[in-house]
Design an enzyme around this catalytic site. Structure first.
Site, PDB file in Angstrom:
ATOM      1  N   SER A 235     -10.120 -35.644   6.326  1.00  0.00           N
ATOM      2  CA  SER A 235      -9.647 -36.158   5.339  1.00  0.00           C
ATOM      3  C   SER A 235     -11.430 -36.399   4.422  1.00  0.00           C
ATOM      4  CB  SER A 235      -8.916 -36.922   5.076  1.00  0.00           C
ATOM      5  OG  SER A 235      -9.143 -37.906   4.314  1.00  0.00           O
ATOM      6  N   CYS A 236     -11.342 -36.472   3.336  1.00  0.00           N
ATOM      7  CA  CYS A 236     -12.080 -37.295   2.476  1.00  0.00           C
ATOM      8  C   CYS A 236     -11.916 -37.513   1.042  1.00  0.00           C
ATOM      9  CB  CYS A 236     -13.053 -35.776   1.859  1.00  0.00           C
ATOM     10  SG  CYS A 236     -12.646 -35.061   0.677  1.00  0.00           S
ATOM     11  N   ARG A 237     -12.347 -37.694   0.204  1.00  0.00           N
ATOM     12  CA  ARG A 237     -11.437 -38.308  -1.328  1.00  0.00           C
ATOM     13  C   ARG A 237     -10.782 -38.063  -1.660  1.00  0.00           C
ATOM     14  NH1 ARG A 237     -11.432 -39.500  -6.402  1.00  0.00           N
ATOM     15  NH2 ARG A 237     -13.252 -37.697  -6.415  1.00  0.00           N
TER      16      ARG A 237
ATOM     17  N   GLY B 119     -10.574 -33.768  -1.462  1.00  0.00           N
ATOM     18  CA  GLY B 119      -9.926 -33.230  -0.124  1.00  0.00           C
ATOM     19  C   GLY B 119     -10.985 -31.556  -0.515  1.00  0.00           C
TER      20      GLY B 119
ATOM     21  N   LEU C  19      -8.266 -39.116   1.114  1.00  0.00           N
ATOM     22  CA  LEU C  19      -7.560 -40.382   0.360  1.00  0.00           C
ATOM     23  C   LEU C  19      -6.813 -40.872  -0.145  1.00  0.00           C
ATOM     24  CD1 LEU C  19      -8.300 -43.382   2.277  1.00  0.00           C
ATOM     25  CD2 LEU C  19     -10.029 -43.554   0.502  1.00  0.00           C
TER      26      LEU C  19
END
Length: 181
Positions: A65-67, A69, A94
């Site tokens: 995961s990140c902010r 993708g 996220l």
């Protein structure tokens, strides 16, 4: 290489302190992670991912995961190239998690270091452009951004990370780049 496997936030089953068999790895910077993250997720910034390979090998399933993708996609490609087959992506990161109305953990309010850099550079450029005696501010901002882009190291972000309101914890390494999600 296998086709990229994506999960929507509502496909991930939570248990009391984490997730059933999955481990969510958040590849954003420590600063971003401190501001808001998925409960039970672990922060391994993308530049440090390859150094964590030995620990990751023992985990049954990884969800990246990140902010939004983008960095998680890079991490996925990196892990696939290293032979990992138990990796999936959290679709839309996220942002997708929050759109599904899933709970997040927030520790810190205010502007991220990246936002602080953008605000300061914007003020320098505007001031140097609109008030001619301070033209050198616009020049310094441009030179700083050029060096940050060429070296992927942002001196302003490093300095801002040392300010009391940007400190994450004693053991955390300060961010050194201004990479956008």
């Amino acid at each position: 290489m296998n086709a990229m496997q994506r999960l929507k936030a509502d496909q991930i089953s939570a248990k009391e302190n984490g997730f059933k068999n999955e481990f969510i790895i958040d590849v954003r910077s420590p600063d971003e992670f401190a501001q808001e993250h998925i409960p039970g997720s672990v922060n391994i910034p993308l530049p440090l991912l390859s150094a964590s390979v030995d620990q990751l090998k023992s985990l049954p399933e990884l969800i990246l995961s990140c902010r939004s993708g983008n960095r998680a996609n890079q991490a996925y490609q990196q892990l696939q190239a290293m032979g990992f087959h138990n990796v999936r992506l959290l679709e839309d990161g996220l942002q997708g998690w929050k759109a599904a109305r899933r709970e997040t953990v927030s520790f810190k309010k205010g502007y991220s270091i990246m936002q602080q850099v953008q605000i300061i550079v914007g003020i320098m450029v505007l001031t140097g452009t609109l008030y001619k005696p301070l033209w050198f501010l616009a020049l310094m901002a441009g030179a700083g951004m050029l060096m940050a882009g060429l070296t992927n190291t942002c001196l302003m972000a490093v300095l801002l990370a040392k300010l009391p309101w940007n400190r994450i914890g004693r053991d955390s390494k300060s961010p050194t780049n201004c990479s956008l999600p």
